[in-house]
Scaffold this motif. Structure first.
Motif, PDB file in Angstrom:
ATOM      1  N   GLN D 186       0.938  -1.231   0.141  1.00 10.48           N
ATOM      2  CA  GLN D 186       0.022   0.011   0.021  1.00 10.48           C
ATOM      3  C   GLN D 186       0.995   1.298  -0.155  1.00 10.48           C
ATOM      4  O   GLN D 186       0.397   2.421  -0.776  1.00 10.48           O
ATOM      5  CB  GLN D 186      -0.972  -0.001   1.098  1.00 10.48           C
ATOM      6  N   LEU D 187       1.893   1.229   0.703  1.00 11.39           N
ATOM      7  CA  LEU D 187       2.962   2.378   0.926  1.00 11.39           C
ATOM      8  C   LEU D 187       3.412   2.734  -0.382  1.00 11.39           C
ATOM      9  O   LEU D 187       3.557   3.915  -0.915  1.00 11.39           O
ATOM     10  CB  LEU D 187       3.817   2.221   1.882  1.00 11.39           C
ATOM     11  N   ASP D 189       2.138   2.148  -3.402  1.00 15.23           N
ATOM     12  CA  ASP D 189       1.027   2.755  -4.190  1.00 15.23           C
ATOM     13  C   ASP D 189       0.879   4.175  -3.752  1.00 15.23           C
ATOM     14  O   ASP D 189       0.754   5.037  -4.705  1.00 15.23           O
ATOM     15  CB  ASP D 189      -0.474   1.927  -3.725  1.00 15.23           C
ATOM     16  N   GLN D 190       1.001   4.415  -2.482  1.00 15.81           N
ATOM     17  CA  GLN D 190       0.912   5.809  -2.022  1.00 15.81           C
ATOM     18  C   GLN D 190       2.068   6.553  -2.485  1.00 15.81           C
ATOM     19  O   GLN D 190       2.049   8.022  -2.772  1.00 15.81           O
ATOM     20  CB  GLN D 190       0.802   5.838  -0.439  1.00 15.81           C
ATOM     21  N   ILE D 192       3.795   6.182  -5.215  1.00 13.22           N
ATOM     22  CA  ILE D 192       3.666   6.496  -6.510  1.00 13.22           C
ATOM     23  C   ILE D 192       2.695   7.487  -6.629  1.00 13.22           C
ATOM     24  O   ILE D 192       2.770   8.297  -7.615  1.00 13.22           O
ATOM     25  CB  ILE D 192       3.300   5.172  -7.411  1.00 13.22           C
ATOM     26  N   ASN D 193       1.669   7.392  -5.967  1.00  8.67           N
ATOM     27  CA  ASN D 193       0.623   8.717  -6.006  1.00  8.67           C
ATOM     28  C   ASN D 193       1.313  10.000  -5.544  1.00  8.67           C
ATOM     29  O   ASN D 193       0.753  10.933  -6.183  1.00  8.67           O
ATOM     30  CB  ASN D 193      -0.451   8.197  -4.919  1.00  8.67           C
ATOM     31  N   ALA D 194       2.373   9.935  -4.782  1.00 10.17           N
ATOM     32  CA  ALA D 194       3.062  11.239  -4.431  1.00 10.17           C
ATOM     33  C   ALA D 194       3.866  11.662  -5.425  1.00 10.17           C
ATOM     34  O   ALA D 194       4.377  12.937  -5.434  1.00 10.17           O
ATOM     35  CB  ALA D 194       3.677  11.010  -3.076  1.00 10.17           C
ATOM     36  N   GLN D 195       4.083  10.871  -6.549  1.00  4.73           N
ATOM     37  CA  GLN D 195       5.018  11.459  -7.744  1.00  4.73           C
ATOM     38  C   GLN D 195       6.221  11.782  -7.149  1.00  4.73           C
ATOM     39  O   GLN D 195       6.666  12.997  -7.724  1.00  4.73           O
ATOM     40  CB  GLN D 195       4.181  12.265  -8.531  1.00  4.73           C
ATOM     41  N   LYS D 215       5.935  -2.418 -10.735  1.00  3.56           N
ATOM     42  CA  LYS D 215       4.971  -1.261 -10.368  1.00  3.56           C
ATOM     43  C   LYS D 215       5.450   0.096 -10.324  1.00  3.56           C
ATOM     44  O   LYS D 215       4.983   1.115 -11.205  1.00  3.56           O
ATOM     45  CB  LYS D 215       4.353  -1.500  -9.196  1.00  3.56           C
TER      46      LYS D 215
END
Lengths: 346, 509, 349, 426
Positions: D186-187, D189-190, D192-195, D215
């Motif tokens: 999950q981290l 994913d997060q 990646i989300n924070a770019q 990923k």
């Protein structure tokens, strides 16, 4: 007016607190960077999968008045079995998933028989079963992790989002399906209603001719199947599984248990909703996300999940404590007394 | 009676032939013949412990080891489990509600037989419709069947219980004290329902202590005493006095030896005792050496007064003066130290730790008195225990035996012994002999009288009227949470008590 | 009539369960409890280890190995006995007391130990008030409190471990305290034959034994555990009794936590992880049941011994860690099953 | 009801206090109490801010006028807590040919573990998805470092990572999933989300790492592996991997131990958590080394009692009972709790002749070496591990060539050189 207002507040905390909790987390999400993005929600939803399956299993048992502590290890078992069958034995995916669910059912059956027939407390049975499963898992894989070995086909399918503009991965859709199926089973089938009746009043259930032993065993088996499937889906989506999956960090069991309590399932049984459990899990994961972005520290996550759980327990305890004082009150006498004494309030 | 039956016409809906049920130590039902016709309301009356409830539980299939024959609609049936009884058309409404409180009304009504839409799913609409229909039959047509049971009033829950039984289409309905939680208007509603059921051709067996109600609703009345049937009387041919005489029998005068108490000075004075919704403005006084009975029907607030007096339940207002000092107890620890004890009515739930030994149970009230500092070892005080075992003839006389392995009567003796071991001045006895055989009853009664004779006060809360008559020196009558009268020693007999409690006869105030 | 009577006595028909006679075998199994297993293990040990099993070294090693679990079990027994299932905050009680003790080392060894024990005991006070007085669900509350404490401890110490000698700094006095602190787990009597930890465990068990059988608290606790309502209505101050049970539990856990910390020479939030269920396993093996008021301290000590001997024998045979989990689980389930069924036969359940 | 409200209020106060503590405490874990006391009102704003947004207060001597950082100068200047180089030079490793079918080889043959020991060196082409280096240097780059879990080692690693990144002018956040595989996914994913510009990851599982690095790369972010080895499948998805050469270090320890044992005797192993790369390196590293160089050293038993001193102590005591004088040496996968337990057991039994070797580099281990209870431990700098990773990232940002696999230097700590490694990192 006053009364309906109070009733509204009470029902918000009693029945819908999972949603309230989710709402609070979403509000805090405003302060976190990049919280409201499609990607983030996809990840929160996908991440909720394993916990949701475990939470559903735990909630199901708790509604029936039991505790199933072995859910974490049964899920690990599911993950190990599906990958073991696929990678080590070379079976097709479908069979591998069936084996995972079947093994879960088998351990559920063992739990159920010990609880229903040998009349041992479910807390003890599942506590012991944890060790048994842990041992078997480690023996099976020799303690090592099992992976898909580069065969990412199904993994990619599970992690892809088939619907554009919606944060739902295939993994999450499966999870959602499980939630909906269990909701329907609990709400719409005789078995489901019997689960509530068993937890609510065992004697009534007996007097009504409900076969309590058979139902209890079935409940534990379903719990096992859910864990097996949940673990299997997680294992495949992550591409790997280790025997320690169920015990690291805030163990999945603890997340499932916490979500069950936050979701308002009664510890004594007879009341509860898998939807609320599911919402609580999503809220917990969203909260983890917000905390990671804002503070970045694991210790704050564990502190907050503890505070939320403690808050729910305290609320329930104190309302019950207050209610105890008026238990058995006769409203007709109250009314009569109020009329006579001219008082309007107790 | 059974010889008179003509199987072709006038058939009995239910016929029980010389049925018996034995519990360890007692023969609860002894060779009873009992028959009910369809379209009849048949009342079953008797003192506590007369065997009414046991007889009816037998009918509901709760016992698998009764002897005798039960015929339903002329056919011999074996009612060895609740589901078998249900199949044969017996519907039982228990004294304690058997509804699951946190579950919706319609599910409670249709438990175990929810209608199905197809092979998989239940049909909620149909279920709610059926539930509404059932509720309609008991006059709750306006109630929403999807509500939880915990959200509706006690009265509606009682009626729901009846509706639940109706749902299984019984030919025989047993109601055990259905009015104990109902107000008088609600009782009227219930009677209207019973009337309509009767017209539908159901056989109804009605158990109650409220004789007034029985005369209102019943066609025939069967009286039981000490597990035996005394007789069956058509309602027109009998009267309250006659019934009471039959219920009480002659044994009372033989059983309770005449006792004369030496009444001393005031020991306990209670003024304006109120717990809203339970009892209001209750005043009474207990003297040394006196046994004061608080008489009232179930739900009159009797037990609640006792519990509030010792601090087990909260209190809203009122003063208690014990031995000249004003006291107020927050919990039972203070009460016991202050000089009041309370013997609970339900020995298994709230009276005894049945998985522990006789010694532990008897000494629990006096641990603080016996201990030296923090040190306390029960085996050192076996003398106290043995004395109590001897005094109350607890059998077998083994202090180490677990209470669970004693008969009901001996368990009750242990409960009594635990309070007699204390040095309290006032003892509140809530149903001290419920469900106990005659022998144990006599021993317990003697113990109560001896205790009072030592200059202590006793408050007796009992629905067992011969017991009240035999033991008490004065009785106050409680109805709907208010004191409605007081009866002095010379006036006390079961007749006056029953009448007073039922709201008939003279009120002395 | 006759057919009826025959049926009434036919097999398969429920009889009145209240027996007046008591099955001798059930009573024996029930009384002997964990020691029955201890005896079996002893025989197995004698056979497989050819004399090495009963050597002083091995006995000391078994006792030493279970001493931490034993200390915590001596306290946990009170909570289980009071029908409150399990103290899930046991791990954090151990960690907190250890970390507080290490943190207080600059003020001297006495302050450190007393402070550590006090901090741990405080956990018991909070648990006791909420569970004894307000009747919170014991499992869920202690679990929640464990998480809260875990969070607080991690946040307060920034997620790092603390070492007695580092915390002590340069002061001679504090350094000496640190050395003393670290030596707790390494003190032996009789020329290395008797470790201090074993002595403390035995002292705690003896203390617990006396608390449970020879004091008014213990006897009240028995009644509270068997039937809370009956005890309350008999004038027993249930809240006070349950609070004391939790205080004793966390007191023992705190002592175990200090020894744990002294043993690893590290104060860390992860100290004591897993002790909640491990200790419960030992207590249940020792014949206590979740229903409360049953079993005794002697049995619990037996349960602790079973855990230690089982592990010892399995390592001696050379069973791998993985199979050890399995064997432990199966033994646990069998013992609990035998225990439950004998309780039922004796009319205690 | 009043009580409930009071509780709610208390909980809220606590929550805000915690936010205050932690948001100010990110930079200095030890000082959060004072920080909380100073600014109790600033909790919300403080929480909303980026913890790493505060510019480093220390003056950077290496900062040249144009703003570009002299990477070499930074590398040379920074020191770890134990006065070693924070960002050491990565070391290359020579590797033999891969055997035909490693899994068919016996357990004590080094070739069987070829794929683990030499992972990454022959992993083939890098994945095309790895973004090209921006080439404009490390300044202002945003990096997220995801570790494996909370541990004293991690705290030191975090310190090193922050120190190194600050020196390069990079923004860094360190996230921990507390050993939870699901949470780490999950981290990621997060993250990646924070770019961010790069993600440095200590994977919890060697196999799962493939999926995780894949990923990150697919999201167009540069992924750097650090500390934990992965399977070779994961290597193509990493811009570079840095970390300790566990296998080489274990072989080094085994060599020294074998010599000290005189080439014969019995040895028993306490393993790392089964399944991970440290498990194989720290168990089969020495086993294969002994098999090759000291065939007379016999493996007596292998147990995995975890990292609890009491458990390890019991196992070692049982060994002493079981093997008696046949037991000459013990090889531990961890030099803190495991070492404490093992040393205690040996001392208790009066068996000072048993030699104990441990992997790891903790204060406990160093103290035990100093006291003569442990024969050797290996030097494995947590801060240096992080430092090397940061250095590699900085070099990559600057467009420099980086090694696909860069090892930390292998060193051993014995009673002779232990003084030079104080104060310890953790």
């Amino acid at each position: 007016m006053e009364q309906t207002k109070r009733k509204f507040h009470a029902s918000m905390i009693n029945d819908y607190r999972a949603f309230v909790f989710l709402g609070i987390v979403l509000i805090f999400g405003i302060f976190a960077n990049n919280f409201y993005t499609l990607y983030n929600f996809t990840s929160i939803f996908s991440g909720s999968s394993l916990y949701t399956f475990i939470g559903l299993a735990f909630t199901l048992c708790m509604i029936a008045g039991h505790m199933d502590l072995s859910v974490g290890y049964m899920a690990t078992m599911g993950a190990m079995m599906v990958l073991g069958m696929r990678t080590l034995e070379g079976l097709p995916w479908g069979v591998a998933f069936l084996v995972a669910a079947g093994v879960g059912a088998l351990f559920g059956l063992a739990n159920g028989i010990l609880v229903a027939k040998a009349k041992i407390h479910s807390f003890i049975v599942t506590l012991g079963m944890q060790f048994v499963i842990k041992g078997l898992l480690n023996i099976y894989s020799n303690g090592a992790e099992i992976s898909v070995k580069g065969d990412f086909e199904v993994t990619d399918i599970l992690n892809s989002s088939p619907i554009p503009f919606l944060p739902f991965s295939v993994l999450f859709l499966f999870t959602l399906a499980a939630v909906i199926i269990l909701m329907v089973v609990l709400a719409k089938t005789r078995f489901g209603r019997n689960v509530y009746m068993l937890g609510g009043n065992l004697e009534t259930a007996w007097l009504a001719g409900i076969k309590s032993d058979r139902n209890t065993i079935l409940i534990f088996m379903i719990s096992g199947i859910l864990c097996g499937l949940g673990g299997a889906l997680y294992g495949v989506s992550a591409g790997t599984a280790t025997p320690t999956l169920g015990e690291k960090g805030i163990a999945p069991l603890m997340v499932g248990l916490t979500a069950t309590i936050i979701g308002g399932t009664d510890i004594a049984g007879g009341k509860g909703s898998v939807l609320n459990t599911f919402v609580s899990i999503v809220a917990i994961l969203a909260m983890f996300g917000v905390i990671t972005t804002l503070v970045g520290k694991f210790e704050v996550q564990i502190l907050f999940i503890g505070i939320v759980l403690a808050f729910c327990v305290l609320y329930e305890t104190f309302t019950k404590y207050a209610k105890q004082k008026t238990l058995g009150i006769r409203p007709d006498l109250v009314q009569k007394y109020m009329q006579e004494s001219g008082k309007t309030k107790l | 009676m059974s010889e008179a039956v003509n199987t072709n016409e006038n058939a009995y809906a239910l016929e029980m032939r010389s049925v018996s049920k034995r519990f360890p130590g007692t023969l609860a039902v002894d060779q009873v013949d009992f028959a009910v016709r369809a379209g009849e309301v048949h009342a079953l009356v008797g003192e506590n412990g007369a065997g009414k409830s046991t007889l009816m539980k037998m009918l509901a299939g709760l016992y698998s080891d009764y002897t005798g024959e039960i015929y339903i609609d002329g056919k011999l049936c074996e009612l060895h489990s609740p589901s078998l009884a249900k199949e044969h058309g017996v519907g039982m409404i228990f004294q304690e509600l058997s509804l699951a409180r946190r579950i919706s009304i319609y599910e409670n009504l249709l438990v175990g037989r929810l209608p199905k839409k197809n092979a998989l799913f239940i049909d909620k609409k149909e279920a709610v419709r059926q539930a509404s229909e059932l509720l309609e039959r008991v006059g709750l047509g306006k109630q929403d069947p999807t509500k939880e049971v915990s959200e509706i009033s006690q009265c509606d829950a009682q009626l729901t219980e009846i509706a639940k039984v109706l749902g299984s289409n019984p030919s025989i309905i047993v109601m055990d004290e259905p009015t104990s939680a109902l107000s008088s208007e609600e009782v009227k509603r219930l009677f209207a329902i019973i009337d309509s059921l009767k017209k539908q051709g159901l056989a109804i067996i009605y158990i109650s202590h409220h004789l007034q109600e029985i005369f209102e609703v019943a066609d025939n009345i069967t009286v039981m005493r000490d597990g035996k049937k005394v007789g069956t009387y058509p309602v027109e041919e009998t009267s309250t006095e006659h019934l009471i005489e039959k219920m009480v029998g002659k044994s009372v005068n033989e059983f309770y030896a005449e006792h004369t108490a030496e009444i001393g000075e005031e020991l306990l004075t209670v003024k304006d005792f109120t717990r809203w919704g339970f009892f209001h403005h209750v005043d009474f006084t207990v003297h040394r050496g006196e046994v004061l009975a608080i008489v009232g029907l179930a739900g009159s607030g009797r037990t609640e007064i006792g519990r509030s007096l010792v601090g087990a339940d909260p209190l809203d207002q009122g003063t208690v003066v014990l031995d000249g000092k004003e006291v107020s107890f927050k919990d039972m620890t203070q009460a016991v130290n202050g000089g009041i004890g309370y013997l609970t009515e339900d020995r298994k739930v709230a009276g005894l730790a049945i998985t522990q030994s006789v010694t532990d149970n008897i000494l629990v009230t006096i641990i603080d008195q016996l201990s030296k500092g923090a040190s306390y070892y029960p085996k050192k005080h076996l003398g106290v225990v043995n004395k109590k075992i001897e005094e109350l003839s607890i059998y077998p006389p083994e202090p180490a035996r677990l209470v669970n392995n004693l008969s009901g009567g001996n368990q009750q003796k242990v409960l009594m012994a635990k309070w007699l071991a204390t040095a309290v001045d006032v003892l509140v006895l809530d149903e001290p002999t419920r469900g106990v055989d005659i022998g144990a009853k006599q021993i317990i009664h003697q113990a109560v009288l001896d205790y009072a004779a030592r200059g202590n006060g006793v408050i007796l809360l009992s629905s067992d009227l011969p017991e009240v008559v035999g033991l008490c020196d004065r009785a106050i009558i409680l109805r709907e949470g208010y004191i409605v009268g007081e009866i002095q020693k010379h006036e006390i007999n079961e007749n006056t008590l029953l009448m007073a409690a039922n709201g008939e006869g003279r009120h002395v105030s | 009539m006759t057919t009826k009577e025959q049926q009434a006595t036919a097999p398969g028909i429920k009889q009145d369960s209240r027996r007046t006679d008591i099955s001798k075998t059930s009573l024996f199994i029930n009384r002997a409890g964990a020691y029955f297993i201890v005896a079996i293990l002893l025989v197995i040990g004698l056979i497989i280890a050819q004399g090495r099993f009963v050597s002083i070294d091995n006995i000391r090693s078994i006792l030493n190995a279970v001493s931490l679990t034993g200390m915590a079990c001596a306290g946990l027994a009170f909570v289980v006995y009071s029908a409150n299932f399990n103290d899930m905050s046991l791990p954090m009680t151990m960690a907190l007391s250890g970390m507080m003790a290490v943190q207080l080392i600059p003020f001297g060894i006495v302050v450190s130990v007393v402070g550590g024990i006090a901090a741990g005991t405080l956990v018991g006070v909070v648990n006791g008030i909420l569970i004894g007085k307000f009747r919170a669900n014991p499992i869920i509350w202690t679990l929640a409190f464990n998480m809260v404490l875990s969070g607080i401890v991690r946040v307060a110490w920034g997620g790092s471990q603390i070492y007695p000698d580092t915390v002590a700094g340069d002061s001679e006095f504090a350094q000496q305290a640190a050395v003393q602190f670290n030596s707790f787990a390494r003190t032996y009597f009789f020329d290395g034959a008797l470790p201090l930890m074993v002595v403390v465990m035995i002292v705690l068990f003896v203390f617990a034994y006396f608390m449970m059988t020879r004091t008014r608290f213990g006897n009240k606790l028995k009644m509270v555990g068997s039937n809370y309502e009956a005890a309350r209505l008999s004038g027993v101050n249930c809240a006070k009794t349950v609070i004391l049970a939790y205080v004793l539990c966390s007191l023992c856990a705190a002592i175990a936590g200090i020894f744990y910390t002294s043993m690893t020479k590290i104060g860390a939030y992860s100290n004591g992880e897993g002790y909640d269920f491990d200790c419960l396993t030992a207590v249940l093996l020792g014949g206590m049941t979740l229903a409360g008021g049953k079993g005794n301290i002697v049995g619990v000590f037996g349960g602790v011994l079973v855990v230690g001997m089982l592990k010892n024998i399995m390592t001696l045979i050379g069973i791998s860690t993985f199979s050890q989990y399995l064997v432990t689980g199966v033994v646990f389930l069998i013992v609990v099953w035998i225990n439950t069924s004998s309780e039922r036969k004796l009319g205690r359940a | 009801m009043k009580k409930v409200l009071t509780i709610v209020a208390l909980v809220l106060v606590l929550m805000f206090a915690v936010v205050a503590c932690t948001s100010t405490g990110t930079e200095e874990p030890a000082a959060e109490e004072t920080a909380a006391a100073e600014e109790p009102a600033a909790e919300e704003t403080a929480a909303a801010e980026e913890p790493a947004a505060d510019t480093p207060a220390e003056e950077d001597a290496t900062n040249t006028e144009g703003g570009a950082i002299d990477i070499a100068a930074v590398i040379a200047s920074e020191k770890t807590t134990d006065n070693q180089q924070l960002m050491p030079d990565p070391i290359e490793k020579a590797f033999p040919d891969r055997p035909e079918d490693p899994s068919s080889l016996p357990e004590d043959d080094a070739g069987r573990y070829y794929d683990m020991e030499y992972v990454g060196w022959d992993a083939g082409e890098k994945d095309a998805g790895i973004p090209a280096s921006p080439g404009d240097g490390p300044q202002g780059k945003k990096v997220i470092s995801i570790v494996h879990g909370d541990h004293a080692w991690t705290t030191a690693y975090e310190k090193g990572m922050k120190q190194a990144c600050e020196a390069f002018g990079m923004e860094v956040e360190v996230w921990s999933p507390n050993w939870d595989q699901a949470l780490q996914d999950q981290l990621i994913d997060q993250a990646i989300n924070a770019q961010p510009d790069a993600i440095a990851l200590i994977p919890l599982s060697a196999e799962n790492a493939v999926q995780q690095f894949r990923k990150i790369t697919q999201a167009g972010i540069a992924a750097f592996g650090t500390n934990m080895l992965t399977t070779s499948d994961a290597m193509p998805y990493m811009a570079a991997w840095t970390g300790p050469d566990d296998w080489a270090q274990m072989r080094q320890l085994a060599d020294t131990l074998g010599e000290a044992m005189g080439g014969e005797g019995g040895i028993a192993y306490i393993t790392h958590d089964p399944g991970g790369s440290p498990y194989y390196a720290r168990t089969y590293g020495p086993i294969t080394e002994f098999a090759e160089k000291y065939p007379d050293i016999k493996t007596l038993d292998i147990q995995s009692p975890g990292f609890e001193a009491a458990e390890v102590k019991q196992v070692v005591s049982d060994w002493i009972t079981r093997f008696g004088d046949d037991l000459n040496a013990i090889f531990l996968a961890d030099d803190s709790a495991q070492a404490t337990g093992a040393v205690d057991a040996v001392k208790e039994a009066g068996r000072d002749d048993i030699m104990i070797v441990a992997a790891g580099n903790s204060k406990t281990g160093q103290d035990l070496v100093k006291a003569g209870d442990l024969l050797i431990i290996n030097y494995q700098s947590a801060e240096g591990d992080a430092g090397l990773c940061a250095r590699t990232m900085a070099e990559w940002f600057a467009g420099e060539e980086v090694l696909p696999v860069g090892y930390l230097a292998t060193d051993m700590i014995t009673s002779d050189n232990v003084e030079g490694f104080y104060p310890t990192q953790w």
